[in-house]
Design a protein around this motif. Structure first.
Motif, PDB file in Angstrom:
ATOM      1  N   ASN A 340       0.836  -1.207   0.000  1.00 35.12           N
ATOM      2  CA  ASN A 340       0.000   0.000   0.000  1.00 35.12           C
ATOM      3  C   ASN A 340       0.866   1.249   0.000  1.00 35.12           C
ATOM      4  O   ASN A 340       2.082   1.166   0.252  1.00 35.12           O
ATOM      5  N   PHE A 342       1.038   4.984   1.721  1.00 34.26           N
ATOM      6  CA  PHE A 342       0.458   5.800   2.778  1.00 34.26           C
ATOM      7  C   PHE A 342       0.194   7.219   2.263  1.00 34.26           C
ATOM      8  O   PHE A 342       0.699   7.610   1.195  1.00 34.26           O
ATOM      9  N   ASP A 343      -0.565   7.993   3.063  1.00 33.67           N
ATOM     10  CA  ASP A 343      -0.940   9.349   2.636  1.00 33.67           C
ATOM     11  C   ASP A 343       0.270  10.237   2.364  1.00 33.67           C
ATOM     12  O   ASP A 343       0.233  11.110   1.507  1.00 33.67           O
ATOM     13  N   ASP A 344       1.354  10.019   3.115  1.00 31.43           N
ATOM     14  CA  ASP A 344       2.535  10.870   2.913  1.00 31.43           C
ATOM     15  C   ASP A 344       3.392  10.371   1.738  1.00 31.43           C
ATOM     16  O   ASP A 344       4.457  10.909   1.471  1.00 31.43           O
ATOM     17  N   GLY A 345       2.929   9.328   1.038  1.00 31.79           N
ATOM     18  CA  GLY A 345       3.662   8.828  -0.143  1.00 31.79           C
ATOM     19  C   GLY A 345       4.628   7.703   0.185  1.00 31.79           C
ATOM     20  O   GLY A 345       5.211   7.104  -0.718  1.00 31.79           O
ATOM     21  N   SER A 346       4.830   7.415   1.487  1.00 30.63           N
ATOM     22  CA  SER A 346       5.756   6.321   1.809  1.00 30.63           C
ATOM     23  C   SER A 346       5.078   4.979   1.501  1.00 30.63           C
ATOM     24  O   SER A 346       3.843   4.886   1.436  1.00 30.63           O
TER      25      SER A 346
END
Ligand SMILES: CC(C)(COP(=O)(O)OP(=O)(O)OC[C@H]1O[C@@H](n2cnc3c(N)ncnc32)[C@H](O)[C@@H]1O)[C@@H](O)C(=O)NCCC(=O)NCCS
Ligand SMILES: Nc1ncnc2c1ncn2[C@@H]1O[C@H](COP(=O)(O)OP(=O)(O)OP(=O)(O)O)[C@@H](O)[C@H]1O
Length: 369
Positions: A340, A342-346
């Motif tokens: 997946n 994450f929202d921060d792009g990680s």
């Protein structure tokens, strides 16, 4: 990782430059050394040489008769092609294996010293930058006579068996002038290493000089042809009735058959769900490992995203959490799948398959290379 090509003319100073690069901590793959490896007794290339050119090219010791082969290569253009067609594929296979090892070691870049980089053309497509080491033709002859005791005639036949050095300089991204003393050359090499090591060059790809490349910005339409498949760096827009393939990042359009992707110009890795990656554990934290994957942020492997001894459906206990460093510790190299984003792009990773996990050794099945 990006690959930097290094080439030049015979005796123009490639080995002298690679020695300096190595002293500066750069990893170099030496094409001439690889060429020696692949014709060792028992290797496929030597057997093919025996079959196609006869016992004449084999010494009593079973080794290749380098002098005899040199005579053939530098005096008979059609036989040179035959020898090249036998030895070069084996050289490239060997080099790809070495490059793969450097890739796993997360090297920023590797220099590939290939005397015939432009003549054979095969590896050029993988190079981000090409360095040509030059000196004058007179210096080539003089240095070759001095180093190898060749006659002037022998030197000329060797030089003329290659593309002219002037032509190579015209094709180069970087030219190192080795016509003065080695201190002068070393200064240029240091400057080149400094530029290549610059963080901004981390994933530099050569596109600027490719006049056929199609550049796009995020939101640009790539095509409205319905038969194309969506690749990395693109999205489908259905604003109008027709579907359009749009660029989601700035870069160069890269079609592979029907699959269209956009290759970013200068960036770190932009992961997508399903990608298989190789990364290095940088930190063991509570219930998760941090993993360096050459992305903008460290990726995350949750304790719940790994299979521990005892079965894939086993629940992770507090004891497992305490023992996390026994399973994976800082510095370990793993292969994993992006699960997946994450929202921060990680990137969130998992290794819940026998295919993934810690890489402890590398073996190659030649049929796959
Ligand atoms: C011809 C051989 C036997 C000469 O061996 P020798 O020990 O005398 O020299 P060495 O291997 O150090 O090569 C010296 C230089 O010769 C030039 N050279 C070598 N092979 C070729 C070739 N096929 N065509 C043109 N130039 C060549 C290169 O500039 C190279 O740097 C050897 O170079 C060889 O096996 N060549 C075929 C493989 C090859 O193409 N190697 C180039 C590296 S990719
Ligand atoms: N700047 C220089 N001044 C004087 N001699 C040099 C200089 N650079 C290299 N040489 C000498 O010239 C010879 C050829 O240099 P080098 O072996 O580095 O060339 P090369 O391009 O690797 O050769 P080859 O194509 O045969 O592999 C060597 O004997 C080396 O010591």
């Amino acid at each position: 990782m990006f690959i930097v090509g290094l080439t030049g003319g015979i005796a123009s100073g490639k080995s002298s430059v690679t020695k300096m690069l190595t002293q500066l901590g750069v990893d170099v793959i030496d094409g001439d050394l690889v060429a020696r490896e692949v014709v060792k007794p028992g290797m496929k290339a030597l057997e093919l040489m025996r079959q196609r050119l006869g016992e004449d090219v084999i010494l009593e010791s079973g080794e290749m008769d380098r002098k005899r082969v040199a005579d053939i290569i530098f005096n008979d253009p059609s036989k040179r092609q035959l020898v090249n067609s036998i030895i070069h594929p084996q050289i490239y296979k060997y080099i790809f294996r070495q490059l793969f090892v450097y890739l796993l070691m997360l090297r920023q870049f590797v220099v590939l010293d290939l005397p015939l980089l432009y003549e054979s053309g095969k590896m050029r497509q993988y190079m981000s930058q090409i360095i040509v080491v030059k000196c004058s033709r007179e210096q080539q002859i003089q240095r070759l006579m001095q180093r190898n005791d060749y006659t002037e005639e022998e030197c000329i036949s060797r030089i003329d068996s290659q593309m002219s050095l002037d032509e190579k300089c015209l094709l180069a991204d970087i030219v190192i002038d080795n016509s003065q003393d080695l201190i002068h050359t070393r200064r240029q090499v240091e400057q080149v290493v400094k530029e290549l090591s610059d963080e901004r060059n981390h994933s530099v790809v050569k596109t600027e000089s490719d006049s056929s490349a199609k550049y796009v910005l995020p939101g640009d339409e790539i095509t409205s042809d319905q038969t194309f498949m969506r690749g990395h760096g693109t999205y489908l827009s259905t604003l109008n009735d027709d579907k359009q393939l749009m660029a989601s990042i700035a870069g160069v359009v890269e079609p592979i058959n029907r699959l269209i992707s956009v290759r970013p110009l200068r960036t770190r890795y932009n992961g997508e769900i399903g990608d298989v990656i190789v990364g290095r554990i940088t930190e063991v934290q509570s219930k998760r490992w941090r993993v360096e994957t050459n992305a903008r942020l460290d990726s995350v492997l949750q304790l719940s995203g790994v299979n521990l001894p005892g079965g894939e459906l086993r629940r992770k206990t507090a004891e497992d959490e305490v023992l996390m460093r026994n399973y994976l510790k800082e510095g370990d190299i793993i292969s994993a799948e992006v699960q997946n984003i994450f929202d921060d792009g990680s990137l969130g990773l998992h290794t819940r398959s026998l295919k993934y996990g810690k890489i402890t050794s590398i073996s190659f099945r030649s049929a796959l290379i």
